[in-house]
Design a protein around this motif. Structure first.
Motif, PDB file in Angstrom:
ATOM      1  N   LYS A   1      -8.570  -3.858   5.955  1.00  0.00           N
ATOM      2  CA  LYS A   1      -7.262  -4.400   6.354  1.00  0.00           C
ATOM      3  C   LYS A   1      -6.434  -4.759   5.129  1.00  0.00           C
ATOM      4  CE  LYS A   1      -8.764  -6.483  10.719  1.00  0.00           C
ATOM      5  NZ  LYS A   1      -8.970  -7.765  11.443  1.00  0.00           N
ATOM      6  N   LEU A   2      -7.073  -5.420   4.170  1.00  0.00           N
ATOM      7  CA  LEU A   2      -6.355  -5.823   2.960  1.00  0.00           C
ATOM      8  C   LEU A   2      -5.856  -4.615   2.167  1.00  0.00           C
ATOM      9  CD1 LEU A   2      -8.404  -8.875   1.601  1.00  0.00           C
ATOM     10  CD2 LEU A   2      -6.067  -8.873   2.476  1.00  0.00           C
ATOM     11  N   ILE A   3      -6.644  -3.564   2.126  1.00  0.00           N
ATOM     12  CA  ILE A   3      -6.226  -2.349   1.415  1.00  0.00           C
ATOM     13  C   ILE A   3      -4.937  -1.799   2.022  1.00  0.00           C
ATOM     14  CG2 ILE A   3      -6.784   0.086   1.043  1.00  0.00           C
ATOM     15  CD1 ILE A   3      -8.148  -1.712  -0.914  1.00  0.00           C
ATOM     16  N   PHE A   4      -4.904  -1.705   3.351  1.00  0.00           N
ATOM     17  CA  PHE A   4      -3.699  -1.190   4.031  1.00  0.00           C
ATOM     18  C   PHE A   4      -2.517  -2.130   3.858  1.00  0.00           C
ATOM     19  CE2 PHE A   4      -6.843   1.223   6.653  1.00  0.00           C
ATOM     20  CZ  PHE A   4      -6.350   2.490   6.375  1.00  0.00           C
ATOM     21  N   GLN A   5      -2.752  -3.423   3.962  1.00  0.00           N
ATOM     22  CA  GLN A   5      -1.668  -4.399   3.854  1.00  0.00           C
ATOM     23  C   GLN A   5      -1.125  -4.485   2.431  1.00  0.00           C
ATOM     24  OE1 GLN A   5      -3.877  -7.772   5.286  1.00  0.00           O
ATOM     25  NE2 GLN A   5      -3.169  -7.541   7.397  1.00  0.00           N
ATOM     26  N   VAL A   6      -2.029  -4.590   1.469  1.00  0.00           N
ATOM     27  CA  VAL A   6      -1.612  -4.693   0.073  1.00  0.00           C
ATOM     28  C   VAL A   6      -0.954  -3.398  -0.389  1.00  0.00           C
ATOM     29  CG1 VAL A   6      -2.433  -4.961  -2.306  1.00  0.00           C
ATOM     30  CG2 VAL A   6      -3.314  -6.456  -0.501  1.00  0.00           C
ATOM     31  N   GLY A   7      -1.524  -2.260   0.015  1.00  0.00           N
ATOM     32  CA  GLY A   7      -0.933  -0.972  -0.355  1.00  0.00           C
ATOM     33  C   GLY A   7       0.490  -0.834   0.154  1.00  0.00           C
ATOM     34  N   LEU A   8       0.695  -1.197   1.416  1.00  0.00           N
ATOM     35  CA  LEU A   8       2.042  -1.152   1.990  1.00  0.00           C
ATOM     36  C   LEU A   8       2.980  -2.099   1.253  1.00  0.00           C
ATOM     37  CD1 LEU A   8       4.086  -0.430   4.289  1.00  0.00           C
ATOM     38  CD2 LEU A   8       3.178  -2.422   5.513  1.00  0.00           C
ATOM     39  N   ALA A   9       2.513  -3.315   0.993  1.00  0.00           N
ATOM     40  CA  ALA A   9       3.361  -4.313   0.336  1.00  0.00           C
ATOM     41  C   ALA A   9       3.788  -3.870  -1.056  1.00  0.00           C
ATOM     42  CB  ALA A   9       2.611  -5.643   0.253  1.00  0.00           C
ATOM     43  N   ILE A  10       2.886  -3.276  -1.795  1.00  0.00           N
ATOM     44  CA  ILE A  10       3.217  -2.811  -3.148  1.00  0.00           C
ATOM     45  C   ILE A  10       4.255  -1.702  -3.100  1.00  0.00           C
ATOM     46  CG2 ILE A  10       2.305  -1.612  -5.176  1.00  0.00           C
ATOM     47  CD1 ILE A  10      -0.319  -3.141  -4.745  1.00  0.00           C
ATOM     48  N   VAL A  11       4.041  -0.743  -2.197  1.00  0.00           N
ATOM     49  CA  VAL A  11       4.990   0.374  -2.077  1.00  0.00           C
ATOM     50  C   VAL A  11       6.372  -0.115  -1.675  1.00  0.00           C
ATOM     51  CG1 VAL A  11       5.535   2.465  -0.759  1.00  0.00           C
ATOM     52  CG2 VAL A  11       3.212   2.090  -1.587  1.00  0.00           C
ATOM     53  N   LEU A  12       6.427  -0.968  -0.648  1.00  0.00           N
ATOM     54  CA  LEU A  12       7.720  -1.488  -0.183  1.00  0.00           C
ATOM     55  C   LEU A  12       8.399  -2.330  -1.257  1.00  0.00           C
ATOM     56  CD1 LEU A  12       7.145  -2.511   3.551  1.00  0.00           C
ATOM     57  CD2 LEU A  12       7.871  -0.339   2.598  1.00  0.00           C
TER      58      LEU A  12
ATOM     59  N   ILE B   1       4.929 -11.271  -5.317  1.00  0.00           N
ATOM     60  CA  ILE B   1       5.484 -12.133  -4.258  1.00  0.00           C
ATOM     61  C   ILE B   1       5.622 -11.358  -2.955  1.00  0.00           C
ATOM     62  CG2 ILE B   1       7.533 -13.430  -3.535  1.00  0.00           C
ATOM     63  CD1 ILE B   1       7.945 -14.215  -6.445  1.00  0.00           C
ATOM     64  N   GLY B   2       6.109 -10.105  -3.036  1.00  0.00           N
ATOM     65  CA  GLY B   2       6.231  -9.276  -1.841  1.00  0.00           C
ATOM     66  C   GLY B   2       4.892  -9.048  -1.163  1.00  0.00           C
ATOM     67  N   THR B   3       3.850  -8.828  -1.962  1.00  0.00           N
ATOM     68  CA  THR B   3       2.505  -8.612  -1.417  1.00  0.00           C
ATOM     69  C   THR B   3       1.996  -9.862  -0.708  1.00  0.00           C
ATOM     70  OG1 THR B   3       1.995  -7.015  -3.172  1.00  0.00           O
ATOM     71  CG2 THR B   3       0.132  -7.997  -2.000  1.00  0.00           C
ATOM     72  N   LEU B   4       2.210 -11.019  -1.322  1.00  0.00           N
ATOM     73  CA  LEU B   4       1.770 -12.278  -0.697  1.00  0.00           C
ATOM     74  C   LEU B   4       2.498 -12.533   0.620  1.00  0.00           C
ATOM     75  CD1 LEU B   4       1.559 -14.610  -3.839  1.00  0.00           C
ATOM     76  CD2 LEU B   4      -0.352 -13.692  -2.503  1.00  0.00           C
ATOM     77  N   VAL B   5       3.801 -12.258   0.653  1.00  0.00           N
ATOM     78  CA  VAL B   5       4.596 -12.506   1.859  1.00  0.00           C
ATOM     79  C   VAL B   5       4.165 -11.578   2.994  1.00  0.00           C
ATOM     80  CG1 VAL B   5       6.905 -12.355   2.865  1.00  0.00           C
ATOM     81  CG2 VAL B   5       6.588 -13.448   0.644  1.00  0.00           C
ATOM     82  N   ILE B   6       4.081 -10.278   2.716  1.00  0.00           N
ATOM     83  CA  ILE B   6       3.750  -9.308   3.769  1.00  0.00           C
ATOM     84  C   ILE B   6       2.318  -9.502   4.261  1.00  0.00           C
ATOM     85  CG2 ILE B   6       3.426  -6.856   4.267  1.00  0.00           C
ATOM     86  CD1 ILE B   6       5.792  -6.273   2.438  1.00  0.00           C
ATOM     87  N   THR B   7       1.373  -9.641   3.332  1.00  0.00           N
ATOM     88  CA  THR B   7      -0.031  -9.814   3.725  1.00  0.00           C
ATOM     89  C   THR B   7      -0.232 -11.140   4.450  1.00  0.00           C
ATOM     90  OG1 THR B   7      -0.696  -8.544   1.779  1.00  0.00           O
ATOM     91  CG2 THR B   7      -2.403  -9.807   2.894  1.00  0.00           C
ATOM     92  N   GLY B   8       0.366 -12.204   3.909  1.00  0.00           N
ATOM     93  CA  GLY B   8       0.211 -13.515   4.543  1.00  0.00           C
ATOM     94  C   GLY B   8       0.843 -13.578   5.916  1.00  0.00           C
ATOM     95  N   SER B   9       2.038 -12.986   6.058  1.00  0.00           N
ATOM     96  CA  SER B   9       2.735 -13.020   7.348  1.00  0.00           C
ATOM     97  C   SER B   9       1.978 -12.244   8.417  1.00  0.00           C
ATOM     98  CB  SER B   9       4.148 -12.445   7.199  1.00  0.00           C
ATOM     99  OG  SER B   9       4.909 -13.199   6.286  1.00  0.00           O
ATOM    100  N   SER B  10       1.476 -11.060   8.048  1.00  0.00           N
ATOM    101  CA  SER B  10       0.772 -10.242   9.046  1.00  0.00           C
ATOM    102  C   SER B  10      -0.529 -10.905   9.480  1.00  0.00           C
ATOM    103  CB  SER B  10       0.502  -8.839   8.490  1.00  0.00           C
ATOM    104  OG  SER B  10      -0.241  -8.899   7.285  1.00  0.00           O
ATOM    105  N   ASN B  11      -1.227 -11.557   8.548  1.00  0.00           N
ATOM    106  CA  ASN B  11      -2.469 -12.238   8.918  1.00  0.00           C
ATOM    107  C   ASN B  11      -2.207 -13.544   9.667  1.00  0.00           C
ATOM    108  OD1 ASN B  11      -4.782 -10.646   7.917  1.00  0.00           O
ATOM    109  ND2 ASN B  11      -3.747 -10.851   5.966  1.00  0.00           N
TER     110      ASN B  11
END
Length: 283
Positions: A147-158, A195-205
């Motif tokens: 899950k973290l791989i998909f979330q972090v990967g998306l957050a970095i790209v975005l 910061i983007g990674t923390l926001v997206i990953t934290g919000s989705s979880n």
């Protein structure tokens, strides 16, 4: 989509006495944003009962697990409640956004990518869990690392795409602090991505943690989405942004529309998710 169709065929619409459809153009943004709220709400209300019936027939029910004995004892009567209702919310958000928003807007594309990507991760996780529960074998959903791989990967790209897109606007790469109007550090790409990674990953979880209790996840999402809608409206208006000492971000008005669609979808979902819950977002 409607925006493009109306702009493209506007002369034809005028000659056929359909000029009133200009309310869906960019000149009438408040109407489009309110329409997004109502449309997503109605989509959930109209298709909710059918989806719940389908989930019941497929025996896609909730196997409550809160990692807390007292809460699990309190919520044991919820076992069997249909889950994967998040499909309803995602469908309403995407449908309203695609129909009413400007699909050439970079922020809309990024927003839709985020919604669909995380919805796919959630659906895959739910489907693996539910199949395992029915067959008494197999994987218990995606692992935490996956899950973290998909979330972090998306957050970095975005984050990278958003930073690159907005590099000409200082406001899009500046960190603002409430009540400290003179504290405005400029972020480089690395800091912005973190910061983007923390926001997206934290919000989705955060949604995962609050789902399973009647109305909690949808209620929180609805309130937050409405707040984001108001903020997006303010920062898209030069007069309002200046008056409230907020940064002006061009073309952010369509993000207000998307946030409105999210708020409407959550309010519609609450109709079926409030106590006693008829459906939950996910497992």
């Amino acid at each position: 989509m409607l925006l493009w169709l109306i702009n493209h065929y506007y002369k034809w619409l005028e000659t056929h006495h359909l000029g009133f459809l200009r309310v869906f153009t960019r000149e009438q943004d408040p109407f489009r944003q309110v329409a997004a709220i109502l449309l997503s709400f109605l989509i959930v209300i109209c298709f909710g009962p059918r989806l719940i019936q389908w989930l019941r027939r497929r025996k896609i029910g909730d196997a409550a697990g809160f990692d807390q004995t007292q809460i699990e004892e309190l919520m044991k009567n919820k076992i069997g409640t249909p889950t994967m209702g998040g499909l309803l919310i995602v469908t309403a958000i995407v449908s309203a956004t695609v129909l009413l928003a400007d699909l050439t807007n970079f922020y809309v594309i990024i927003g839709l990518t985020c919604v669909l990507w995380l919805a796919a991760v959630g659906a895959a996780d739910d489907w693996l869990k539910l199949n395992a529960a029915r067959k008494k074998t197999g994987r218990q959903g995606l692992t935490g690392f996956e899950k973290l791989i998909f979330q972090v990967g998306l957050a970095i790209v975005l984050s990278i795409f958003t930073y690159r897109h907005g590099h000409q606007q200082t406001a899009t790469s500046t960190l603002y602090f409430p009540f400290f109007k003179n504290l405005k550090p400029h972020l480089n790409l690395l800091t912005f991505a973190i910061i983007g990674t923390l926001v997206i990953t934290g919000s989705s979880n955060a949604v995962n943690l609050t789902d399973g209790l009647d109305g909690l996840a949808a209620g929180c999402m609805g309130i937050i989405s409405f707040g984001f809608m108001i903020l997006a409206l303010i920062i898209s208006s030069p007069a309002d942004a200046t008056k409230l000492i907020l940064p002006l971000v061009q073309n952010s008005d369509d993000m207000a529309l998307m946030a409105g669609a999210m708020a409407g979808a959550c309010m519609g979902f609450l109709w079926f998710n409030c106590n006693p819950a008829q459906v939950f977002m996910g497992d």
